[in-house]
Design a protein around this motif. Sequence first.
Motif, PDB file in Angstrom:
ATOM      1  N   ALA A  32      62.873  38.023  34.122  1.00  0.00           N
ATOM      2  CA  ALA A  32      62.358  36.684  34.407  1.00  0.00           C
ATOM      3  C   ALA A  32      63.554  35.753  34.530  1.00  0.00           C
ATOM      4  O   ALA A  32      64.217  35.432  33.546  1.00  0.00           O
ATOM      5  CB  ALA A  32      61.428  36.220  33.285  1.00  0.00           C
ATOM      6  N   LEU A  33      63.844  35.346  35.754  1.00  0.00           N
ATOM      7  CA  LEU A  33      65.044  34.562  36.029  1.00  0.00           C
ATOM      8  C   LEU A  33      64.703  33.080  36.118  1.00  0.00           C
ATOM      9  O   LEU A  33      63.822  32.681  36.879  1.00  0.00           O
ATOM     10  CB  LEU A  33      65.686  35.024  37.344  1.00  0.00           C
ATOM     11  N   ILE A  34      65.419  32.286  35.343  1.00  0.00           N
ATOM     12  CA  ILE A  34      65.207  30.841  35.303  1.00  0.00           C
ATOM     13  C   ILE A  34      66.433  30.163  35.902  1.00  0.00           C
ATOM     14  O   ILE A  34      67.540  30.271  35.359  1.00  0.00           O
ATOM     15  CB  ILE A  34      64.998  30.346  33.859  1.00  0.00           C
ATOM     16  N   GLY A  35      66.257  29.488  37.005  1.00  0.00           N
ATOM     17  CA  GLY A  35      67.373  28.766  37.614  1.00  0.00           C
ATOM     18  C   GLY A  35      67.709  27.532  36.798  1.00  0.00           C
ATOM     19  O   GLY A  35      66.873  26.649  36.632  1.00  0.00           O
ATOM     20  N   ILE A  36      68.933  27.482  36.279  1.00  0.00           N
ATOM     21  CA  ILE A  36      69.342  26.312  35.497  1.00  0.00           C
ATOM     22  C   ILE A  36      70.237  25.391  36.325  1.00  0.00           C
ATOM     23  O   ILE A  36      70.677  24.349  35.833  1.00  0.00           O
ATOM     24  CB  ILE A  36      70.047  26.716  34.188  1.00  0.00           C
ATOM     25  N   ALA A  37      70.472  25.761  37.557  1.00  0.00           N
ATOM     26  CA  ALA A  37      71.227  24.920  38.494  1.00  0.00           C
ATOM     27  C   ALA A  37      71.006  25.476  39.887  1.00  0.00           C
ATOM     28  O   ALA A  37      70.526  26.598  40.053  1.00  0.00           O
ATOM     29  CB  ALA A  37      72.711  24.899  38.154  1.00  0.00           C
ATOM     30  N   VAL A  87      74.079  21.313  35.787  1.00  0.00           N
ATOM     31  CA  VAL A  87      73.619  22.518  35.102  1.00  0.00           C
ATOM     32  C   VAL A  87      72.799  22.114  33.882  1.00  0.00           C
ATOM     33  O   VAL A  87      73.227  21.283  33.079  1.00  0.00           O
ATOM     34  CB  VAL A  87      74.806  23.404  34.667  1.00  0.00           C
ATOM     35  N   SER A  88      71.612  22.689  33.756  1.00  0.00           N
ATOM     36  CA  SER A  88      70.724  22.357  32.649  1.00  0.00           C
ATOM     37  C   SER A  88      71.046  23.174  31.404  1.00  0.00           C
ATOM     38  O   SER A  88      71.690  24.230  31.467  1.00  0.00           O
ATOM     39  CB  SER A  88      69.266  22.590  33.055  1.00  0.00           C
ATOM     40  N   GLU A  89      70.560  22.689  30.278  1.00  0.00           N
ATOM     41  CA  GLU A  89      70.813  23.325  28.986  1.00  0.00           C
ATOM     42  C   GLU A  89      69.995  24.608  28.840  1.00  0.00           C
ATOM     43  O   GLU A  89      68.872  24.714  29.353  1.00  0.00           O
ATOM     44  CB  GLU A  89      70.455  22.371  27.850  1.00  0.00           C
ATOM     45  N   THR A  90      70.546  25.579  28.121  1.00  0.00           N
ATOM     46  CA  THR A  90      69.819  26.814  27.815  1.00  0.00           C
ATOM     47  C   THR A  90      69.562  26.925  26.319  1.00  0.00           C
ATOM     48  O   THR A  90      69.574  28.002  25.736  1.00  0.00           O
ATOM     49  CB  THR A  90      70.593  28.043  28.317  1.00  0.00           C
ATOM     50  N   LYS A  91      69.343  25.797  25.716  1.00  0.00           N
ATOM     51  CA  LYS A  91      68.935  25.752  24.311  1.00  0.00           C
ATOM     52  C   LYS A  91      68.188  24.440  24.096  1.00  0.00           C
ATOM     53  O   LYS A  91      68.264  23.523  24.910  1.00  0.00           O
ATOM     54  CB  LYS A  91      70.149  25.820  23.388  1.00  0.00           C
ATOM     55  N   ILE A 135      67.556  12.299  35.891  1.00  0.00           N
ATOM     56  CA  ILE A 135      66.863  11.731  34.731  1.00  0.00           C
ATOM     57  C   ILE A 135      66.640  12.742  33.601  1.00  0.00           C
ATOM     58  O   ILE A 135      66.055  12.408  32.578  1.00  0.00           O
ATOM     59  CB  ILE A 135      65.508  11.107  35.124  1.00  0.00           C
ATOM     60  N   SER A 136      67.114  13.986  33.785  1.00  0.00           N
ATOM     61  CA  SER A 136      66.891  14.992  32.750  1.00  0.00           C
ATOM     62  C   SER A 136      67.986  16.055  32.774  1.00  0.00           C
ATOM     63  O   SER A 136      68.479  16.427  33.838  1.00  0.00           O
ATOM     64  CB  SER A 136      65.527  15.664  32.935  1.00  0.00           C
ATOM     65  N   ASP A 137      68.324  16.547  31.578  1.00  0.00           N
ATOM     66  CA  ASP A 137      69.264  17.668  31.449  1.00  0.00           C
ATOM     67  C   ASP A 137      68.523  18.985  31.258  1.00  0.00           C
ATOM     68  O   ASP A 137      69.141  20.001  30.935  1.00  0.00           O
ATOM     69  CB  ASP A 137      70.187  17.444  30.243  1.00  0.00           C
ATOM     70  N   TYR A 138      67.217  18.962  31.471  1.00  0.00           N
ATOM     71  CA  TYR A 138      66.390  20.133  31.178  1.00  0.00           C
ATOM     72  C   TYR A 138      65.492  20.454  32.378  1.00  0.00           C
ATOM     73  O   TYR A 138      64.274  20.455  32.275  1.00  0.00           O
ATOM     74  CB  TYR A 138      65.558  19.881  29.918  1.00  0.00           C
ATOM     75  N   VAL A 139      66.136  20.733  33.499  1.00  0.00           N
ATOM     76  CA  VAL A 139      65.432  21.022  34.749  1.00  0.00           C
ATOM     77  C   VAL A 139      65.491  22.527  34.991  1.00  0.00           C
ATOM     78  O   VAL A 139      66.581  23.097  35.116  1.00  0.00           O
ATOM     79  CB  VAL A 139      66.059  20.261  35.926  1.00  0.00           C
ATOM     80  N   TYR A 140      64.315  23.163  35.062  1.00  0.00           N
ATOM     81  CA  TYR A 140      64.257  24.618  35.150  1.00  0.00           C
ATOM     82  C   TYR A 140      63.475  25.054  36.384  1.00  0.00           C
ATOM     83  O   TYR A 140      62.395  24.534  36.675  1.00  0.00           O
ATOM     84  CB  TYR A 140      63.626  25.197  33.884  1.00  0.00           C
ATOM     85  N   ARG A 141      64.046  26.025  37.077  1.00  0.00           N
ATOM     86  CA  ARG A 141      63.478  26.500  38.338  1.00  0.00           C
ATOM     87  C   ARG A 141      62.907  27.905  38.118  1.00  0.00           C
ATOM     88  O   ARG A 141      63.651  28.895  38.129  1.00  0.00           O
ATOM     89  CB  ARG A 141      64.574  26.495  39.410  1.00  0.00           C
TER      90      ARG A 141
END
Length: 479
Positions: free
Chosen positions: A228-233, A392-396, A433-439
Amino acid sequence: MTYFWLGLLILVVAFLAVILIRALRFKPRATQAVAVEEAAVDGQKAIDDLAEMIRCKTVSYYDDEKIDQAEFQKFRALLKKLYPTVFHKASYEEIGPSGILFTLKGKSAEQPAVFMAHYDVVPVNEEGWSKPAFEGIIEDGVLWGRGTLDTKCTLLGVLEAAEHLLQKGFVPEHDMYFAFAGDEEVAGKSQPVIVETLRARGVVPAIVVDEGGAVVDGIFPGVSQSCALIGIAEKGLMDAQFVIEGAGGHASAPPPHTGLGRLARAVTQIENKPFPRKLTKPVAEMFDTLGRRSSFLYRVIFSNLWCFLPLLDALCKKTGGELNAMMRTTCAFTMAEGSKASNVLPPRARMVANLRVINGSTCEETLAALKDRLDDKGIQASIVQGMDPSRVSETKGYGWDKLTSAIAQTWPEALISPYLMVACSDSRHYCAISDYVYRFSAMELSKQERGCIHGHDERMPLDKIVTTVQFYVRLMRSL
């Protein structure tokens, strides 16, 4: 000489020992078991609703005159029919050219969530389809139609889950926003306007979920398990043009190198010198996460990138493909223009390249690098359009933990990993507006199904439609 060879042997043995020890210690990190919460939904309703959505021909074009606005209005009217509880409990706004924004108030305005999707689709060449693209045909356990995968199914998942929960008296702990656009496929203005609206209202999302990665097989070297791949950028996008002016004349007496010939040489110069590799945070984290789950030979490589990164880079450059695209800026020449007649040298010759810019670079830096590759001063290189890579979004933290928990409950066998999205989406606007954007597209897709996106015979198995809704039910309940 004896001491020299003995010393060399010791160094080789020590080197191999370090390599092997690092590989043996490169094991999967311990993960906490996730309790699977039941998510019973009306699967037949979800299937029937998606079929109705497919029957709306919401095809977007760069030329506004080609767009059938009645079909887009039909789609928006359909939502009111399918999801009466959502319309009753949440506020509804139409924002920008084709944007839709639902605001569902929770017990707190802190840590709000944004669920995204787009309801426009790319054009269809019906001759290449086995079934009509806009009739929503259900046959042999499959729903056929343009938009089933990209991305009416995720839009359905969001609203179907919300309707299901709200009918049962659900009140979210935090505010939720459902933000949909009808112009994503043409890089439209709807989501940017929605973002500015949210910014003006002081909304700082704790999690944003949009299309992107999915649950896939055979995507990473040496890993047989689904991922399950989550794009963080996501990478930047740039179209660059290369033009030669004043090279016209009669084709019967050509110069040694015509304008198109000189441009062809420029193409070769650029393609023969790929952009340098760059190990970005999303890719480094993917290598670290999935590399630990790969076969031993690949664990040797991924645990020792300090040594083997040049080898991996060479393989990527030779084979191309998505792994190579995650390692560098890519350049693909896609358009060429010359004369209108076969016996006339073009007075203006032009070629266009589509570039995907690696994170940490900019479009201007990329253009400068392209110019450095050319030795023909008569070629003018410029940017047609471009946008720099996303943050790049956070992974925690809260958002990441909630998302990964819902994924683990829905696809318990899948390995969850961040990755770098090489395509572009509307989610990049939310990085403002967010550091927590997930694709993450909440679907399990085979290689064949992934190949149908933007292609012929786009379709989705019925059971996967239901699973998508269940994922959003679990995620919404947890937020």
